[in-house]
Structures are given as structure tokens and as C-alpha cells.
Write a protein that holds these residues in place. Structure first.
Motif, PDB file in Angstrom:
ATOM      1  N   SER A   9      32.530 -17.935  60.815  1.00 40.24           N
ATOM      2  CA  SER A   9      31.176 -18.047  60.260  1.00 40.24           C
ATOM      3  C   SER A   9      30.161 -18.535  61.281  1.00 40.24           C
ATOM      4  CB  SER A   9      31.171 -19.029  59.084  1.00 40.24           C
ATOM      5  OG  SER A   9      31.996 -18.596  58.033  1.00 40.24           O
ATOM      6  N   LEU A  10      28.969 -17.964  61.206  1.00 41.49           N
ATOM      7  CA  LEU A  10      27.820 -18.552  61.889  1.00 41.49           C
ATOM      8  C   LEU A  10      27.250 -19.667  61.010  1.00 41.49           C
ATOM      9  CD1 LEU A  10      25.997 -15.372  63.234  1.00 41.49           C
ATOM     10  CD2 LEU A  10      27.467 -16.938  64.504  1.00 41.49           C
ATOM     11  N   LYS A  11      26.535 -20.582  61.632  1.00 45.06           N
ATOM     12  CA  LYS A  11      26.061 -21.758  60.912  1.00 45.06           C
ATOM     13  C   LYS A  11      24.550 -21.734  60.654  1.00 45.06           C
ATOM     14  CE  LYS A  11      29.341 -25.446  62.072  1.00 45.06           C
ATOM     15  NZ  LYS A  11      29.480 -26.801  62.620  1.00 45.06           N
ATOM     16  N   PRO A  12      24.146 -21.927  59.405  1.00 42.57           N
ATOM     17  CA  PRO A  12      22.723 -22.149  59.132  1.00 42.57           C
ATOM     18  C   PRO A  12      22.303 -23.610  59.257  1.00 42.57           C
ATOM     19  CG  PRO A  12      23.896 -21.875  57.076  1.00 42.57           C
ATOM     20  CD  PRO A  12      24.904 -21.686  58.172  1.00 42.57           C
ATOM     21  N   TYR A  13      23.276 -24.528  59.299  1.00 47.71           N
ATOM     22  CA  TYR A  13      22.974 -25.960  59.401  1.00 47.71           C
ATOM     23  C   TYR A  13      23.787 -26.583  60.527  1.00 47.71           C
ATOM     24  CZ  TYR A  13      21.633 -24.797  54.603  1.00 47.71           C
ATOM     25  OH  TYR A  13      21.093 -24.177  53.496  1.00 47.71           O
ATOM     26  N   ALA A  14      23.205 -27.574  61.184  1.00 51.17           N
ATOM     27  CA  ALA A  14      23.844 -28.208  62.336  1.00 51.17           C
ATOM     28  C   ALA A  14      24.729 -29.375  61.899  1.00 51.17           C
ATOM     29  CB  ALA A  14      22.781 -28.693  63.322  1.00 51.17           C
ATOM     30  N   CYS A  15      25.761 -29.033  61.135  1.00 51.74           N
ATOM     31  CA  CYS A  15      26.690 -30.057  60.671  1.00 51.74           C
ATOM     32  C   CYS A  15      28.047 -29.417  60.444  1.00 51.74           C
ATOM     33  CB  CYS A  15      26.190 -30.729  59.396  1.00 51.74           C
ATOM     34  SG  CYS A  15      26.013 -29.609  57.983  1.00 51.74           S
ATOM     35  N   ASN A  29      30.967 -20.888  45.884  1.00 58.05           N
ATOM     36  CA  ASN A  29      32.333 -20.531  46.267  1.00 58.05           C
ATOM     37  C   ASN A  29      32.511 -20.218  47.741  1.00 58.05           C
ATOM     38  OD1 ASN A  29      33.655 -20.844  43.801  1.00 58.05           O
ATOM     39  ND2 ASN A  29      32.986 -18.833  43.081  1.00 58.05           N
ATOM     40  N   HIS A  30      31.432 -19.867  48.452  1.00 59.61           N
ATOM     41  CA  HIS A  30      31.546 -19.511  49.863  1.00 59.61           C
ATOM     42  C   HIS A  30      30.324 -20.010  50.620  1.00 59.61           C
ATOM     43  CE1 HIS A  30      35.031 -16.926  49.166  1.00 59.61           C
ATOM     44  NE2 HIS A  30      34.405 -16.453  48.114  1.00 59.61           N
ATOM     45  N   ASN A  31      30.560 -20.450  51.832  1.00 63.49           N
ATOM     46  CA  ASN A  31      29.457 -20.912  52.662  1.00 63.49           C
ATOM     47  C   ASN A  31      28.607 -19.738  53.147  1.00 63.49           C
ATOM     48  OD1 ASN A  31      31.967 -20.430  54.364  1.00 63.49           O
ATOM     49  ND2 ASN A  31      30.425 -20.524  55.982  1.00 63.49           N
ATOM     50  N   ARG A  32      27.323 -19.983  53.282  1.00 62.52           N
ATOM     51  CA  ARG A  32      26.456 -18.983  53.919  1.00 62.52           C
ATOM     52  C   ARG A  32      26.850 -18.854  55.390  1.00 62.52           C
ATOM     53  NH1 ARG A  32      20.993 -19.139  54.528  1.00 62.52           N
ATOM     54  NH2 ARG A  32      20.906 -21.403  54.502  1.00 62.52           N
ATOM     55  N   GLY A  33      26.862 -17.604  55.859  1.00 60.78           N
ATOM     56  CA  GLY A  33      27.312 -17.332  57.219  1.00 60.78           C
ATOM     57  C   GLY A  33      28.733 -16.819  57.274  1.00 60.78           C
ATOM     58  N   SER A  34      29.436 -16.874  56.137  1.00 59.46           N
ATOM     59  CA  SER A  34      30.807 -16.372  56.069  1.00 59.46           C
ATOM     60  C   SER A  34      30.803 -14.872  55.831  1.00 59.46           C
ATOM     61  CB  SER A  34      31.567 -17.068  54.938  1.00 59.46           C
ATOM     62  OG  SER A  34      30.982 -16.759  53.683  1.00 59.46           O
ATOM     63  N   ALA A  35      31.995 -14.257  55.905  1.00 64.06           N
ATOM     64  CA  ALA A  35      32.110 -12.832  55.638  1.00 64.06           C
ATOM     65  C   ALA A  35      31.679 -12.504  54.210  1.00 64.06           C
ATOM     66  CB  ALA A  35      33.553 -12.380  55.872  1.00 64.06           C
ATOM     67  N   GLU A  36      31.928 -13.433  53.284  1.00 64.10           N
ATOM     68  CA  GLU A  36      31.569 -13.218  51.889  1.00 64.10           C
ATOM     69  C   GLU A  36      30.081 -13.444  51.616  1.00 64.10           C
ATOM     70  OE1 GLU A  36      35.799 -14.337  52.358  1.00 64.10           O
ATOM     71  OE2 GLU A  36      33.912 -15.282  52.978  1.00 64.10           O
ATOM     72  N   HIS A  37      29.425 -14.193  52.501  1.00 60.74           N
ATOM     73  CA  HIS A  37      28.020 -14.561  52.299  1.00 60.74           C
ATOM     74  C   HIS A  37      27.330 -14.582  53.660  1.00 60.74           C
ATOM     75  CE1 HIS A  37      25.171 -17.430  49.877  1.00 60.74           C
ATOM     76  NE2 HIS A  37      24.536 -16.386  50.363  1.00 60.74           N
ATOM     77  N   PRO A  38      27.228 -13.425  54.316  1.00 59.00           N
ATOM     78  CA  PRO A  38      26.757 -13.402  55.708  1.00 59.00           C
ATOM     79  C   PRO A  38      25.276 -13.729  55.843  1.00 59.00           C
ATOM     80  CG  PRO A  38      27.055 -11.171  54.879  1.00 59.00           C
ATOM     81  CD  PRO A  38      27.600 -12.089  53.822  1.00 59.00           C
ATOM     82  N   LEU A  39      24.930 -14.241  57.021  1.00 58.77           N
ATOM     83  CA  LEU A  39      23.524 -14.441  57.351  1.00 58.77           C
ATOM     84  C   LEU A  39      22.915 -13.094  57.719  1.00 58.77           C
ATOM     85  CD1 LEU A  39      23.625 -17.649  59.606  1.00 58.77           C
ATOM     86  CD2 LEU A  39      23.092 -17.497  57.172  1.00 58.77           C
TER      87      LEU A  39
END
Length: 479
Positions: free
Chosen positions: A271-277, A404-414
Motif C-alpha cells: 500500500s501507498l500511504k495517505p498519512y505519515a504514520c 475494512n481496508h486501508n486507503r492505498g491498498s489494492a482493495e481501496h487504491p489511491l
């Protein structure tokens, strides 16, 4: 693949033979996005106090003109540039993460490629091949023992990274398969990185990505000059995994290294990250922002219960006293209570949320103390970052939110525009709008070929007269 070969030999055969034409088009597009994202993280990381500290140290590691430190343009030996740029890339905990294993592949891999770009005349298509190959091997190394390193207090980015980057360096340097295996064998003896910095928020974890890049280049350089390392570095009885994963309840899935290699791509789960954490925190941040948008302010909240997978509790929830009142930005980025509270109170979780003054915000700290993480016994799919908030307001109202899925994941891409917006925000302190636009265009055009040094030169600061700090690069417009 020949079953009689060691895993290092089988991986090296695949990696050295991988061509641009072998890589599916979506993965080429993905690699371009990761290069862009990593450059932005490096530029942003260079402005941090820890970035300035490692930059001050760089000249002590030797002088040279092999490679540039971004974005300053200081020319140093390749291994030093890899160390510094890789550290910059992980400085803000803003770089990509393989969900199932929490390794951070792109900062070490891209830093390795950039460090060798000048001395080995790396072209942009070869860069994309190296990024795809290096990231894929990095993630597969993690899949041998997902989360086992973390459970022992070891950072897999630092331990597994040298092997992946040694292979990247070997490919760029044109080593044959035997020398590439020796490079991987040598890298195993540089596998080191503990997570004790979680205790006090000190900086050394960020150095692990830089160390991985540095160690890979050193390993490949030694191998290129005839130095040897064990071909059984991965599966041997004293190899990389058995030496670091020693708990009796852990198992090793060595076949994960080559299972479907070149057919199925593990990097798609990175995953790519939308937040720096810390990435496991991201779904909770989205839920906190949702509460903010609904007008739920911190003063209305009596308590928030945040269920989280038990394996992540020690990383982002403990020790509680340090997590509800982090003392450093590094510590705050690995704090579930702080990140939830900051997002809800501020209405964002931008880089400013981790500034030293922001860590003292009384409203944020008060709310963080009312956020109660608890182990969530409900199983998740491997690599699934799921979040939930159970909110109780002072007036008795109760709310339950889930993602259910983080943004930036394959399921919820940026979306591409989100990746570009993140890049612009990361470089805004250092680079002007025109320079930023040129970098965006150049990354989008990496599939067209051209010198990687041209891209690197675009990322360097201008001098006081407004002239480029390196020879003017060729500007490529994508088609």
C-alpha cells in the motif's frame, strides 16, 4: 526453476533475467507511482531534524562524486547516498508498506537505484524493472515469516532489505548469477535492526531503510570484486531466517520466496500511504475524520474504544503512557491514540499534525487519554488493515464506525491525483511549482526511456541565483 538450487540461486536467476517486456503494464504504472512517491518522501524527510543530522554526518563517510543526496545535490560515494536518501525516504513513516509483513520496500530499493544511476548509466526503463524486481523480492522475503520479526522486536525492513537491495545492485551493476548469489550471501551478515526506538521515539528506525540500501550496495560491490557469501543464506541452518526467527511457535514458509514468481505479484499487496504514520493506524484515521465531518468534536466524547488486532497492540498501543502523550514526532507516528485524536480534533492528519508544537495540543492530548485500544479477537485476512471505533458521547449517544481496508491498498487504491497531491505537499517546502511539475511529468514518462540522472537532477535544489545545482536535465513529456 531448478529444485536443486538454493533459494538465492533461484531468485537470482529470475531477477537477472527479468526484462521490461516481462512486466504487466499495471505494474509498470505502479512502479512509476512508487518512484514519484519515494522522491516526495525523500525530499520531505530531508527537512526533518533527523534528516539534517544524517546529512551533517554524510561527509564523514567519505568524499566522492558517484551520486547525489536529494534534494541538496551533495555528491558522495554511492553507498553514502543510498544510506542518506534511504533514511530520508523513511524519515516520516510515509513510505509504502507491504500489508502482510509491514516491510517498507520502495525507500531502500529506489535509494539503491538512484545511488548507482550515474556510475552505471541507468536508464529509466531499467529503473522500473529494478524497482518492480526489488520490491517483489523484498515482499516475498517478508512472506516467509509474516510479522515474526516484529514479534521478536526486529525490524524486517532492516533485516531483509539488504538482500533485496543486493540483488537490485547486482542487476544494475551487471553481475552474473554467481556473483549476484554471493552478494545476497554477503548481505545476510549485514542483517540487523531492532525496534527499541519505539520505547522513546528516537530516530534510529528511520535509518533502517537507508541501512538496507547501503548494505546492498556494499554487498554487491564486494561480490563484484570476488568476495564470497553463502548460497544458502536464506534457508541455511544459520541463514537469515533461522538466525532471526527463533521462537518455537513460529514457522517459516520458505516456498513463498519462489511460489508463482513472475506470475503472481506480491507487490500488488503493498500500500501507498495517505498519512505519515504506521499503516495499521490508517483505517482509524479515516474513521476519525468521518467523525469530524459529522461535527463530533472532542469535547462531546466521553470515550472511544478502538479494537485492533492483538499483534499490533505492542507496536502502536503500548506502553500506554507514551502513546497517549508522545514526546517526539517519531513516537507520535506509531501511536494509535494520538493519531485518532489528532485527526478528529484537527480535521486532518497532515505532516503538521506531527510537528513538535502539535504534540502539545491540550485538546488532542485530552482526547487521546480517552481513547482505549483493546485486542480484537475477530480474525482478519492476511494483510488486511481493518479499523473500528466505538464512540460514547457525554450525552449517552453511542456510535459505531468501521472500515475494512486501508486507503492505498489494492482493495481501496489511491487515485493518481491523490498520489500527485501528496507529492506536491511533500516537496512544497523545498521545490517550486515549475520544478514540481517537471518531476511529475518525468516520472509519468519513465516508460519512455532516458537517463535516470536527468530525473535525479530535476529533484535537486536550485542555487541562490536560481540556476540548477547540476547540469540542466532533459525534460521529457509523457505521451
Amino acid at each position: 526453476m531448478n529444485a536443486g538450487l538454493t533459494y538465492a540461486q533461484r531468485i537470482a536467476d529470475w531477477a537477472l533475467g527479468l526484462r521490461y517486456e516481462d512486466i504487466p503494464a499495471p505494474l509498470i504504472a505502479d512502479a512509476k507511482a512508487r518512484v514519484l512517491d519515494t522522491i516526495g518522501n525523500m525530499v520531505a524527510g530531508s527537512t526533518e531534524p533527523l534528516g539534517k543530522a544524517i546529512l551533517r554526518a554524510a561527509p564523514a563517510f567519505g568524499t566522492g562524486a558517484d551520486a547525489a543526496i536529494l534534494p541538496m545535490g551533495l555528491m558522495v560515494p554511492a553507498s553514502t547516498a543510498a544510506l542518506v536518501n534511504g533514511t530520508f525516504g523513511h524519515a516520516l513513516d510515509y513510505d509504502d508498506t507491504h500489508n502482510a509483513t509491514l516491510v517498507h520496500p520502495s525507500s531502500p530499493v529506489v535509494a539503491t537505484c538512484f545511488a548507482l544511476a550515474k556510475t552505471h548509466a541507468l536508464d529509466s526503463r531499467a529503473l522500473l524493472v529494478a524497482v518492480v524486481m526489488g520490491n517483489e523480492i523484498f515482499c516475498r522475503l517478508g512472506m516467509v515469516a509474516p510479522m515474526a520479526f516484529h514479534r521478536s522486536g526486529i525490524h524486517p525492513t532492516a533485516v531483509l532489505g539488504p538482500t533485496a537491495t543486493a540483488l537490485v545492485a547486482a542487476k544494475i551493476m551487471g553481475l552474473d548469477a554467481q556473483a549476484a548469489v554471493h552478494a545476497m550471501g554477503i548481505s545476510g551478515s549485514q542483517a540487523s535492526g531492532i525496534l527499541e526506538s519505539f520505547a522513546d521515539g528516537s530516530w534510529v528506525k528511520t535509518f533502517h531503510a537507508g541501512w538496507a540500501a547501503h548494505a546492498g550496495i556494499v554487498s554487491a560491490t564486494l561480490a563484484a570484486n570476488g568476495f564470497t557469501g553463502p548460497a544458502s543464506v536464506l534457508e541455511g541452518r544459520f541463514g537469515l531466517f533461522k538466525s532471526h526467527v527463533q521462537r518455537p511457535d513460529e514457522t517459516l514458509d520458505m516456498p513463498a520466496l519462489t511460489r508463482g514468481l513472475g506470475i503472481g505479484w506480491e507487490i500488488q499487496s503493498c500500500s501507498l500511504k495517505p498519512y505519515a504514520c504506521a499503516h495499521v493506524i490508517h483505517p482509524y484515521v479515516d474513521l476519525a475524520l468521518n467523525l469530524h465531518e459529522r461535527g463530533v468534536t472532542g469535547d462531546k466524547i466521553a470515550e472511544i474504544v478502538a479494537p485492533i488486532q492483538p499483534g499490533y497492540m505492542p507496536v502502536v498501543c503500548e506502553p500506554r503512557a507514551a502513546k497517549v502523550a508522545p514526546q517526539t514526532p517519531t513516537h507520535a507516528r506509531a501511536s494509535l491514540p494520538y493519531c485518532i485524536a489528532a485527526a478528529l480534533v484537527r480535521g486532518d492528519l497532515s505532516l503538521d499534525a506531527f510537528a513538535p508544537d502539535a504534540l502539545k495540543d491540550a485538546d488532542v492530548l485530552s482526547l487521546a487519554a480517552r481513547i482505549m485500544p483493546q485486542p480484537d479477537p475477530t480474525p482478519t485476512a492476511p494483510g488486511q488493515f481493518r479499523g473500528a471505533l466505538h464512540v460514547k458521547l457525554h450525552d449517552g449517544t453511542q456510535m459505531e464506525l468501521g472500515q475494512n481496508h486501508n486507503r492505498g491498498s489494492a482493495e481501496h487504491p489511491l487515485a493518481p491525483e491523490e498520489i500527485a497531491a501528496k507529492f506536491r505537499a511533500n516537496v512544497a517546502q523545498s521545490l517550486g511549482p515549475e520544478q514540481t511539475r517537471h518531476i511529475l511529468n518525468a516520472c509519468d514518462a519513465l516508460h519512455m526511456g532516458g537517463a535516470v540522472t536527468d530525473l535525479i537532477d530535476l529533484c535537486l535544489l536550485a542555487d541562490q541565483q536560481g540556476q540548477p545545482s547540476a547540469p540542466k536535465p532533459t525534460i521529457i513529456t509523457p505521451t
